[in-house]
Design a protein around this motif. Structure first.
Motif, PDB file in Angstrom:
ATOM      1  N   GLU A 164       0.815  -1.217   0.000  1.00  0.00           N
ATOM      2  CA  GLU A 164       0.000   0.000   0.000  1.00  0.00           C
ATOM      3  C   GLU A 164       0.848   1.265   0.000  1.00  0.00           C
ATOM      4  O   GLU A 164       0.595   2.192   0.770  1.00  0.00           O
ATOM      5  N   GLN A 187      -2.839  -8.914   1.132  1.00  0.00           N
ATOM      6  CA  GLN A 187      -3.451  -9.111  -0.193  1.00  0.00           C
ATOM      7  C   GLN A 187      -2.540  -9.779  -1.219  1.00  0.00           C
ATOM      8  O   GLN A 187      -2.946 -10.729  -1.901  1.00  0.00           O
ATOM      9  N   ARG A 208       0.958   0.121   9.601  1.00  0.00           N
ATOM     10  CA  ARG A 208       1.187   1.310   8.768  1.00  0.00           C
ATOM     11  C   ARG A 208       1.882   2.353   9.638  1.00  0.00           C
ATOM     12  O   ARG A 208       1.364   2.694  10.710  1.00  0.00           O
ATOM     13  N   GLU A 225      -8.967 -10.068   4.982  1.00  0.00           N
ATOM     14  CA  GLU A 225      -8.816  -9.838   3.544  1.00  0.00           C
ATOM     15  C   GLU A 225      -9.229 -11.071   2.740  1.00  0.00           C
ATOM     16  O   GLU A 225      -8.446 -11.993   2.567  1.00  0.00           O
ATOM     17  N   GLU A 355     -14.541   5.301   5.893  1.00  0.00           N
ATOM     18  CA  GLU A 355     -14.068   4.034   5.306  1.00  0.00           C
ATOM     19  C   GLU A 355     -13.847   2.921   6.327  1.00  0.00           C
ATOM     20  O   GLU A 355     -13.086   3.068   7.266  1.00  0.00           O
ATOM     21  N   VAL A 356     -14.507   1.808   6.082  1.00  0.00           N
ATOM     22  CA  VAL A 356     -14.243   0.594   6.869  1.00  0.00           C
ATOM     23  C   VAL A 356     -13.704  -0.526   5.992  1.00  0.00           C
ATOM     24  O   VAL A 356     -13.010  -1.420   6.474  1.00  0.00           O
ATOM     25  N   ARG A 362      -8.452  -6.696  -9.279  1.00  0.00           N
ATOM     26  CA  ARG A 362      -6.993  -6.637  -9.427  1.00  0.00           C
ATOM     27  C   ARG A 362      -6.604  -6.610 -10.902  1.00  0.00           C
ATOM     28  O   ARG A 362      -7.266  -7.253 -11.730  1.00  0.00           O
TER      29      ARG A 362
HETATM   30  O1  4AD Z   1      -7.851   0.583   2.072  1.00  0.00           O
HETATM   31  P1  4AD Z   1      -6.690  -0.229   2.537  1.00  0.00           P
HETATM   32  O2  4AD Z   1      -5.376   0.419   2.628  1.00  0.00           O
HETATM   33  O3  4AD Z   1      -6.672  -1.488   1.556  1.00  0.00           O
HETATM   34  C1  4AD Z   1      -5.751  -2.484   1.583  1.00  0.00           C
HETATM   35  O4  4AD Z   1      -4.855  -2.617   2.367  1.00  0.00           O
HETATM   36  C2  4AD Z   1      -6.040  -3.561   0.574  1.00  0.00           C
HETATM   37  N1  4AD Z   1      -4.765  -4.219   0.249  1.00  0.00           N
HETATM   38  C3  4AD Z   1      -7.043  -4.515   1.136  1.00  0.00           C
HETATM   39  C4  4AD Z   1      -7.437  -5.586   0.165  1.00  0.00           C
HETATM   40  O5  4AD Z   1      -8.014  -5.272  -0.855  1.00  0.00           O
HETATM   41  N2  4AD Z   1      -7.131  -6.835   0.470  1.00  0.00           N
HETATM   42  O6  4AD Z   1      -7.047  -0.838   3.955  1.00  0.00           O
HETATM   43  C5  4AD Z   1      -8.191  -1.638   4.116  1.00  0.00           C
HETATM   44  C6  4AD Z   1      -8.914  -1.260   5.383  1.00  0.00           C
HETATM   45  C7  4AD Z   1      -9.436   0.169   5.406  1.00  0.00           C
HETATM   46  O7  4AD Z   1     -10.665   0.273   4.760  1.00  0.00           O
HETATM   47  C8  4AD Z   1      -9.546   0.421   6.894  1.00  0.00           C
HETATM   48  O8  4AD Z   1     -10.722  -0.152   7.423  1.00  0.00           O
HETATM   49  C9  4AD Z   1      -8.363  -0.340   7.442  1.00  0.00           C
HETATM   50  O9  4AD Z   1      -8.024  -1.332   6.498  1.00  0.00           O
HETATM   51  N3  4AD Z   1      -7.223   0.541   7.683  1.00  0.00           N
HETATM   52  C10 4AD Z   1      -6.883   1.017   8.894  1.00  0.00           C
HETATM   53  N4  4AD Z   1      -7.437   0.857  10.113  1.00  0.00           N
HETATM   54  C11 4AD Z   1      -6.871   1.479  11.156  1.00  0.00           C
HETATM   55  N5  4AD Z   1      -5.765   2.234  11.065  1.00  0.00           N
HETATM   56  C12 4AD Z   1      -5.160   2.419   9.861  1.00  0.00           C
HETATM   57  N6  4AD Z   1      -4.051   3.156   9.780  1.00  0.00           N
HETATM   58  C13 4AD Z   1      -5.733   1.808   8.710  1.00  0.00           C
HETATM   59  N7  4AD Z   1      -5.408   1.770   7.396  1.00  0.00           N
HETATM   60  C14 4AD Z   1      -6.327   0.996   6.793  1.00  0.00           C
END
Ligand code: 4AD
Ligand code: MG
Length: 432
Positions: A164, A187, A208, A225, A355-356, A362
């Motif tokens: 990411e 992922q 992160r 995921e 956002e949740v 892909r």
């Molecule tokens: O939108 P994100 O970054 O998507 C991914 O990581 C994809 N690779 C997922 C996939 O398609 N398999 O993160 C997905 C979700 C977000 O919508 C949010 O709910 C959560 O992870 N998220 C966090 N939650 C808490 N703290 C953070 N810093 C977060 N970053 C993402």
């Protein structure tokens, strides 16, 4: 004493019997009759120690109990005349563990103090309720995917490359191989699994290095995921919605007491269980946001405030789909109808939560992915294994990630994500 040992949650079935419960003193009030609020993790029980029923030593002890001492209480289970809840008419008390000057008193404490004392704060009724709901959500998630025929494919935590973006990586030395990074997402490891298992999921901690202090960001959070072969953008929205509804159903079914401790208004949860979720393209969402007073420009990612504004105006969860490629991850399938867009979909929770879920379809073309890897400044050698998904029987596929803590925050209606994890990690928070 040979009375049976029971957990507080079982007391409803023990009315009229003499039993022993063990737990911690939440609160003790002393007048002629002594009232002890005891907690054993399974529930809360009021113990009533009166001079007539209680043995003299225990009665005396009941008058000098301190907050959070551990106790075994034996007595008759009866129903409270007004509330109808079970209570214990104490005959005998045994002190199991002393507690002096428990730092968290019934008075108000500042958040910094509570975060420092997180290991003790867990004992509060509110944290008990939140973390029990978290458990129910995690269990509902596993049950949902297991029931749908997904195979659990655990993803590694130590990884050689970014999923990411490279700006939020935690790095560590990994022997002579150089740097390893804590996983931002499982992922990339699910996608190769599809050709072996068809539908997979991972559910574990992700990391992160978020330098911003917001009420939505943790540096360590749990993400589920799922990834599905032969699936497209539409399938992501359908699957994500079904998963959310099965989570809500479970929580509403089994966590009523905890929701009521939190004084959670059930209306929005019940509604999100029954209604069809709204859908909007990113482009329409930007137009809507501008109507609502945001100064967002087409091409910019939503800020936290934008998500709040948008979701305060919605009465149900909202799927936003087809985002500008420019701010989305390298692996997304481009929109065949508009080259500027990627086939991503995010689920935004109502009541201002935002956002949740983040996910999408892909990229299926090897050449396109190679271009993306170079465009994003990533090192191709680190992704050769991932590119093999396209080299050997590549098929369309899609998936998403749900952040557990974001889901907990919304379902419990918490002002900040810090209370959603037993030991939350944020910038500036590494203890306890
Ligand atoms: O939108 P994100 O970054 O998507 C991914 O990581 C994809 N690779 C997922 C996939 O398609 N398999 O993160 C997905 C979700 C977000 O919508 C949010 O709910 C959560 O992870 N998220 C966090 N939650 C808490 N703290 C953070 N810093 C977060 N970053 C993402
Ligand atoms: Mg996202």
């Amino acid at each position: 004493m040979s009375s049976p040992l029971v957990e507080v949650r079982q007391l409803r079935d023990r009315i009229g019997q003499i039993v022993t419960v063990r737990g911690w003193v939440r609160n003790a009030r002393t007048s002629k009759t002594r009232f002890i609020e005891l907690r054993d993790g399974s529930g809360f029980i009021q113990c009533v120690a009166g001079a007539e029923v209680c043995d003299p030593e225990s009665y005396e002890m009941a008058g000098r109990l301190t907050q959070e001492c551990a106790l075994a209480a034996t007595g008759l289970v009866q129903t409270h005349p007004r509330s109808g809840a079970p209570e214990l008419l104490v005959q005998h008390l045994e002190l199991l563990g002393e507690s002096r000057d428990f730092p968290i008193t019934p008075k108000e404490h500042g958040i910094e103090f509570l975060m420092e004392k997180r290991h003790l704060w867990l004992r509060s009724k509110r944290q008990w309720a939140i973390l029990r709901i978290r458990h129910a959500i995690a269990k509902a998630i596993r049950d949902f995917f297991d029931g749908e025929g997904f195979t659990l494919l655990d993803a590694p935590i130590l990884t050689p490359s970014a999923c990411e973006g490279t700006s939020t990586l935690f790095a560590t030395e990994y022997f002579h191989e150089g740097q390893a990074f804590l996983s931002q997402s499982g992922q990339l490891y699910q996608e190769p699994g599809l050709a072996a298992f068809g539908k997979t999921y991972c559910f574990g901690p992700t990391f992160r290095a978020e330098k911003s202090k917001t009420r939505r960001h943790l540096t360590e959070f749990w993400m589920v995921e799922p990834e599905v072969a032969f699936a497209h953008l539409e399938d992501v929205m359908v699957l994500g919605e079904r998963m959310m509804k099965s989570i809500l159903e479970r929580v509403l079914e089994t966590k009523r007491e905890e929701l009521s401790v939190l004084e959670r208004d059930l209306g929005p949860l019940e509604s999100a269980l029954s209604v069809e979720y709204a859908r909007m393209t990113y482009t329409d969402a930007v137009a809507r946001l501008r109507e609502l007073g945001s100064d967002i420009q087409w091409g910019e990612d939503f800020g936290n405030d934008d998500e709040t504004i948008l979701m305060n105006a919605m009465d149900r969860p909202l799927w936003v789909h087809r985002f500008p490629k420019a701010f989305k991850a390298f692996y997304m399938e481009p929109d065949p109808e508009d080259d500027r867009l990627a086939l991503g979909a995010d689920l935004l929770a109502p009541e201002g939560y935002g956002e949740v879920i983040g996910g999408g379809e892909r990229a299926s073309s090897l050449d396109y992915l190679l271009g993306q890897i170079s465009h994003h400044g990533l090192n191709r050698a680190d992704y050769e294994w991932y590119l093999d998904v396209r080299r050997y029987g590549g098929v369309p596929h899609a998936g998403f990630g749900l952040g557990l803590e974001r889901a907990v925050a919304w379902i419990c209606k918490l002002p900040h994500v810090r209370e959603t994890a037993p030991y939350p990690r944020m910038m500036g928070t590494l203890r306890p």
